[in-house]
Enzyme design. Structure first.
Site, short mmCIF file in Angstrom:
data_model
loop_
_atom_site.label_atom_id
_atom_site.label_comp_id
_atom_site.label_asym_id
_atom_site.label_seq_id
_atom_site.Cartn_x
_atom_site.Cartn_y
_atom_site.Cartn_z
N ARG A 232 0.85 -1.19 0.00
CA ARG A 232 0.00 0.00 0.00
C ARG A 232 0.89 1.24 0.00
O ARG A 232 1.94 1.26 0.66
CB ARG A 232 -0.90 0.03 1.24
CG ARG A 232 -2.06 -0.94 1.22
CD ARG A 232 -3.09 -0.57 0.17
NE ARG A 232 -4.26 -1.44 0.16
CZ ARG A 232 -4.44 -2.46 -0.70
NH1 ARG A 232 -3.53 -2.74 -1.62
NH2 ARG A 232 -5.54 -3.20 -0.63
N HIS A 280 -0.68 0.01 -9.85
CA HIS A 280 -1.36 -0.91 -8.90
C HIS A 280 -1.79 -2.19 -9.64
O HIS A 280 -2.96 -2.55 -9.67
CB HIS A 280 -2.57 -0.23 -8.25
CG HIS A 280 -2.97 -0.90 -6.96
ND1 HIS A 280 -3.38 -0.22 -5.84
CD2 HIS A 280 -3.03 -2.21 -6.61
CE1 HIS A 280 -3.66 -1.08 -4.86
NE2 HIS A 280 -3.46 -2.29 -5.32
C1 GLV Z 1 -5.07 -5.17 -4.11
O1 GLV Z 1 -4.38 -4.26 -3.81
C2 GLV Z 1 -5.85 -5.95 -3.17
O2 GLV Z 1 -5.91 -5.57 -2.00
O3 GLV Z 1 -6.42 -6.96 -3.58
#
Ligand code: GLV
Length: 320
Positions: A232, A280
């Site tokens: 994160r 991401h």
């Molecule tokens: C992605 O970041 C998730 O938490 O699945």
């Protein structure tokens, strides 16, 4: 049993999840009735919410809710909803396909850092024909922050290549014969970082891990180390990371996650020569395998398995 699929999907994404989840449930739990946000369902009849970061307040409106299943592996945003019904158990996504994807991304990043591939890409732009000293894998210390499903999947691909793999967790973990040296607790972190050439972050985001990767953390690494953040954005103090990159203390960073996502166009990471930006995407939930995971879990729960015995059960006190 009435199940609501709810979250911050775009329409096509929601349709895909709806179709795949309905198909998986039809096989595993034929008595299930699946609803999506715009359907005319009776909120009081919804027993299970299958969620992808739903808008805060959504779950509060479901008085008969008995289980929440997150489609995402990280539940930090879900738990941050102050209206989340307190007594309802939560399970999060644990999918071997996602673990495999994470292991592949981490392996690429570790190989690229170890073999100096980011530096060679910079040299190529300057037509510079110069090799750096070669290190064997066993001369490279790779520290995994977090040894959950994903951390262990990453370890499984790194250990056979000969890397010196260590794992750090906030709380002590039982030993395992997997070639990973285990370290736990805040006091153990500094000495471990001093021997880490590459750090891969796979920690859950909790109040205890927010901002962990700050100036002090980065200063504890040897000069020339690399950072890979696949967890994160809020684990990292971005200004401290930029400072460590700019002084050359940190050689390269591979960043998949950011304090603000999407990464704002003016953010310095975009153009920083020592930062590789991923959107991401290190290990996205795959609706094909994940729908089957959810259906199997819900079928087990409907057949009497208590939520605490389901893989991915979230301990709200711990935050993951
Ligand atoms: C992605 O970041 C998730 O938490 O699945």
């Amino acid at each position: 049993m009435d199940i609501l699929l709810t979250g911050g999907f775009d329409p096509a994404e929601r349709e895909r999840w709806h179709v795949l989840l309905a198909a998986a449930l039809a096989g595993a739990l034929p008595q299930a009735r699946l609803w999506v946000d715009d359907d005319a369902f009776d909120p009081a009849r919804i027993a299970v919410a299958v969620v992808a970061n739903p808008a805060p307040g959504t779950l509060q409106r479901l008085p008969g809710l008995r289980l929440v299943h997150s489609l995402w592996a990280g539940v930090d945003r879900l738990l941050a909803d102050p209206t989340l019904p307190p007594g309802v158990p939560i399970v999060r996504m644990v999918d071997p396909a996602m673990n495999a994807a994470m292991a592949q991304t981490a392996l690429w990043a570790v190989l690229a850092l170890h073999r100096g591939l980011f530096a060679y890409a910079r040299r190529q732009r300057e037509r510079c024909w110069r090799a750096h000293a070669q290190r064997r894998a066993d001369e490279v210390g790779v520290t995994l922050l977090g040894l959950g499903q994903m951390g262990r999947a990453v370890a499984q691909v790194l250990v056979p290549l000969g890397y010196r793999v260590a794992g750090w967790t906030l709380h002590p973990q039982p030993p395992a014969a997997d070639g990973v040296a285990r370290h736990a607790g805040a006091e153990a972190l500094g000495p471990l970082l001093a021997t880490s050439d590459i750090v891969v972050n796979l920690l859950p985001l909790t109040p205890a891990t927010r901002g962990l990767i700050d100036a002090r953390f980065l200063a504890a690494l040897p000069r020339g180390a690399g950072l890979v953040n696949l967890a994160r954005g809020a684990h990292v103090v971005e200004a401290d990371l930029l400072a460590a990159l700019d002084t050359g203390h940190l050689r390269d960073a591979v960043l998949d996650v950011f304090a603000t996502e999407p990464l704002p166009p003016a953010h310095p990471f975009w153009s920083h020569p020592r930062v590789a930006v991923l959107p991401h995407a290190a290990a996205a939930t795959d609706p094909r395998s994940a729908s089957a995971v959810v259906a199997r879990r819900l079928a087990a729960w409907a057949a009497g398995t208590t939520p605490a015995r389901l893989p991915g059960f979230v301990d709200r006190g711990r935050g993951y």
